[in-house]
Write an enzyme that holds these catalytic residues in place. Structure first.
Site, PDB file in Angstrom:
ATOM      1  N   SER A 133      40.483 -35.279   0.794  1.00 57.00           N
ATOM      2  CA  SER A 133      39.399 -34.751  -0.042  1.00 57.00           C
ATOM      3  C   SER A 133      39.178 -33.299   0.351  1.00 57.00           C
ATOM      4  O   SER A 133      39.539 -32.888   1.469  1.00 57.00           O
ATOM      5  CB  SER A 133      38.124 -35.557   0.244  1.00 57.00           C
ATOM      6  OG  SER A 133      36.986 -34.896  -0.265  1.00 57.00           O
ATOM      7  N   TYR A 146      31.589 -39.908   5.480  1.00 56.93           N
ATOM      8  CA  TYR A 146      32.716 -39.555   4.603  1.00 56.93           C
ATOM      9  C   TYR A 146      33.445 -38.329   5.150  1.00 56.93           C
ATOM     10  O   TYR A 146      34.672 -38.315   5.262  1.00 56.93           O
ATOM     11  CB  TYR A 146      32.175 -39.288   3.197  1.00 56.93           C
ATOM     12  CG  TYR A 146      33.232 -39.107   2.128  1.00 56.93           C
ATOM     13  CD1 TYR A 146      33.830 -40.205   1.514  1.00 56.93           C
ATOM     14  CD2 TYR A 146      33.629 -37.832   1.717  1.00 56.93           C
ATOM     15  CE1 TYR A 146      34.786 -40.039   0.525  1.00 56.93           C
ATOM     16  CE2 TYR A 146      34.580 -37.661   0.735  1.00 56.93           C
ATOM     17  CZ  TYR A 146      35.158 -38.760   0.134  1.00 56.93           C
ATOM     18  OH  TYR A 146      36.111 -38.597  -0.849  1.00 56.93           O
TER      19      TYR A 146
HETATM   20  P1  NAD Z   1      37.267 -45.494  -7.125  1.00 59.68           P
HETATM   21  O1  NAD Z   1      35.949 -46.047  -6.727  1.00 59.68           O
HETATM   22  O2  NAD Z   1      37.569 -45.253  -8.557  1.00 59.68           O
HETATM   23  O3  NAD Z   1      38.446 -46.398  -6.525  1.00 59.68           O
HETATM   24  C1  NAD Z   1      38.392 -46.920  -5.220  1.00 59.68           C
HETATM   25  C2  NAD Z   1      39.461 -47.988  -5.074  1.00 59.68           C
HETATM   26  O4  NAD Z   1      39.380 -48.523  -3.742  1.00 59.68           O
HETATM   27  C3  NAD Z   1      39.271 -49.167  -6.031  1.00 59.68           C
HETATM   28  O5  NAD Z   1      40.536 -49.634  -6.420  1.00 59.68           O
HETATM   29  C4  NAD Z   1      38.562 -50.202  -5.143  1.00 59.68           C
HETATM   30  O6  NAD Z   1      38.723 -51.537  -5.580  1.00 59.68           O
HETATM   31  C5  NAD Z   1      39.289 -49.945  -3.826  1.00 59.68           C
HETATM   32  N1  NAD Z   1      38.561 -50.469  -2.669  1.00 59.68           N
HETATM   33  C6  NAD Z   1      37.230 -50.313  -2.370  1.00 59.68           C
HETATM   34  N2  NAD Z   1      36.939 -50.968  -1.225  1.00 59.68           N
HETATM   35  C7  NAD Z   1      38.098 -51.532  -0.809  1.00 59.68           C
HETATM   36  C8  NAD Z   1      38.456 -52.342   0.316  1.00 59.68           C
HETATM   37  N3  NAD Z   1      37.547 -52.697   1.246  1.00 59.68           N
HETATM   38  N4  NAD Z   1      39.739 -52.757   0.436  1.00 59.68           N
HETATM   39  C9  NAD Z   1      40.661 -52.414  -0.499  1.00 59.68           C
HETATM   40  N5  NAD Z   1      40.389 -51.647  -1.567  1.00 59.68           N
HETATM   41  C10 NAD Z   1      39.127 -51.221  -1.709  1.00 59.68           C
HETATM   42  O7  NAD Z   1      37.416 -44.143  -6.273  1.00 59.68           O
HETATM   43  P2  NAD Z   1      38.281 -42.815  -6.465  1.00 59.68           P
HETATM   44  O8  NAD Z   1      37.354 -41.731  -6.824  1.00 59.68           O
HETATM   45  O9  NAD Z   1      39.497 -43.066  -7.277  1.00 59.68           O
HETATM   46  O10 NAD Z   1      38.681 -42.565  -4.948  1.00 59.68           O
HETATM   47  C11 NAD Z   1      39.973 -42.809  -4.434  1.00 59.68           C
HETATM   48  C12 NAD Z   1      40.180 -41.967  -3.198  1.00 59.68           C
HETATM   49  O11 NAD Z   1      40.059 -40.590  -3.553  1.00 59.68           O
HETATM   50  C13 NAD Z   1      39.158 -42.203  -2.089  1.00 59.68           C
HETATM   51  O12 NAD Z   1      39.791 -42.154  -0.827  1.00 59.68           O
HETATM   52  C14 NAD Z   1      38.211 -41.047  -2.243  1.00 59.68           C
HETATM   53  O13 NAD Z   1      37.551 -40.714  -1.055  1.00 59.68           O
HETATM   54  C15 NAD Z   1      39.170 -39.956  -2.669  1.00 59.68           C
HETATM   55  N6  NAD Z   1      38.556 -38.816  -3.347  1.00 59.68           N
HETATM   56  C16 NAD Z   1      37.847 -38.986  -4.490  1.00 59.68           C
HETATM   57  C17 NAD Z   1      37.287 -37.885  -5.097  1.00 59.68           C
HETATM   58  C18 NAD Z   1      36.502 -37.980  -6.371  1.00 59.68           C
HETATM   59  O14 NAD Z   1      35.875 -36.970  -6.749  1.00 59.68           O
HETATM   60  N7  NAD Z   1      36.511 -39.083  -7.073  1.00 59.68           N
HETATM   61  C19 NAD Z   1      37.434 -36.620  -4.530  1.00 59.68           C
HETATM   62  C20 NAD Z   1      38.148 -36.495  -3.353  1.00 59.68           C
HETATM   63  C21 NAD Z   1      38.719 -37.607  -2.766  1.00 59.68           C
END
Ligand code: NAD
Length: 251
Positions: A133, A146
């Site tokens: 991130s 986080y």
């Molecule tokens: P999201 O909530 O859309 O998806 C999260 C995924 O993780 C889902 O498939 C969920 O079922 C799974 N998950 C949650 N808890 C779990 C567990 N205990 N075991 C297995 N799977 C589990 O989130 P996203 O925004 O797509 O985020 C994905 C990654 O990207 C994360 O690591 C997040 O920190 C990172 N990220 C997101 C953003 C953003 O702006 N959305 C920015 C930077 C980084």
């Protein structure tokens, strides 16, 4: 289809960024294992669409990670992407949320990596891609767990990149700014509360304020970087932390 014959495991791929990465890798011919929670019918449809299998392992439980890795077999491409967020002042930060975030966003990647590496070493080829991130490079208030987890995964990635470099294995982070996914939607109410702002103020004055393009990143844009990192042309991209944040961390 340059990934034909390769097996990929993408954690947290039933939604958001992970799903977009899984789609890109499957489109290039990889045999993908999805992981994550969600509606069973929708997950079954995704598996059909991508020709994928699915593991519902809860990655905060080491035994479930080990079972998932055993079922998945030898993995060529490991994408550690599953992650959660919680927004709260540090003195009120719920201890169970701290433990969950560190367990999922950081420790789970250690377990999947240690279990995937022997097979990659045996083949002399592997790709480890960690969704970090912008918060692996800079901090924002009220996201102590986080930010700690994401700075941690960046350090972990650099370490394994050095350890595995001579085995044809690369390890890199992709570091998005704000991508419109359920993870972002879910943190708006707590951010409104923590900062005393309206929903629109959170979107414009908090989320997009540092993203110079003033646009959310699209999940497919992250997927495209992941696919590139799997190419042979990317064999010397190792230990990198690739920003896709509209310029946020350039400041
Ligand atoms: P999201 O909530 O859309 O998806 C999260 C995924 O993780 C889902 O498939 C969920 O079922 C799974 N998950 C949650 N808890 C779990 C567990 N205990 N075991 C297995 N799977 C589990 O989130 P996203 O925004 O797509 O985020 C994905 C990654 O990207 C994360 O690591 C997040 O920190 C990172 N990220 C997101 C953003 C953003 O702006 N959305 C920015 C930077 C980084």
């Amino acid at each position: 289809m340059f990934l034909e014959g390769k097996r990929a495991l993408v954690t947290g791929s039933t939604s958001g960024i992970g799903l977009a990465i899984a789609r890109e890798l499957a489109a290039e011919g990889a045999q993908v294992t999805l992981n994550g929670f969600g509606d069973e019918g929708e997950i079954a449809k995704l598996c059909e669409e991508l020709g994928a299998t699915h593991s519902g392992a809860d990655l905060t439980d080491v035994a479930q990670v080990e079972a998932m890795m055993a079922d998945a077999g030898e993995i060529d491409i490991l994408v550690n992407n599953a992650g959660v967020q919680h927004v709260s002042p540090v003195e009120d930060f719920p201890v169970d949320k701290w433990n969950l975030i560190i367990a999922l966003n950081l420790t789970a990647a250690f377990h999947t990596t240690r279990l995937a590496v022997p097979g990659m070493k045996a083949k002399g080829w592997g790709r480890i891609i960690n969704t970090a991130s912008a918060h692996s490079k800079v901090a924002s208030p009220f996201k102590s767990a986080y930010n700690a987890s994401k700075h941690g995964i960046a350090g972990f990635t650099k370490t394994i990149a050095l350890e595995l470099a001579e085995h044809g294995i690369t390890a890199n982070c992709i570091s998005p700014g704000y991508v419109w996914t359920p993870l972002i939607e879910g943190q708006i109410p707590d951010t409104m509360k923590a900062r005393g702002l309206t929903r629109d103020e959170v979107i414009n004055d908090v989320l997009l304020v540092k993203q110079a393009t003033k646009k959310f990143v699209q999940p497919e844009e992250v997927g495209a970087i992941a696919a590139f990192l799997c190419r042979d042309e990317a064999q010397n991209v190792n230990g990198a932390n690739w920003s896709i944040d509209g310029g946020w961390t350039a400041e």
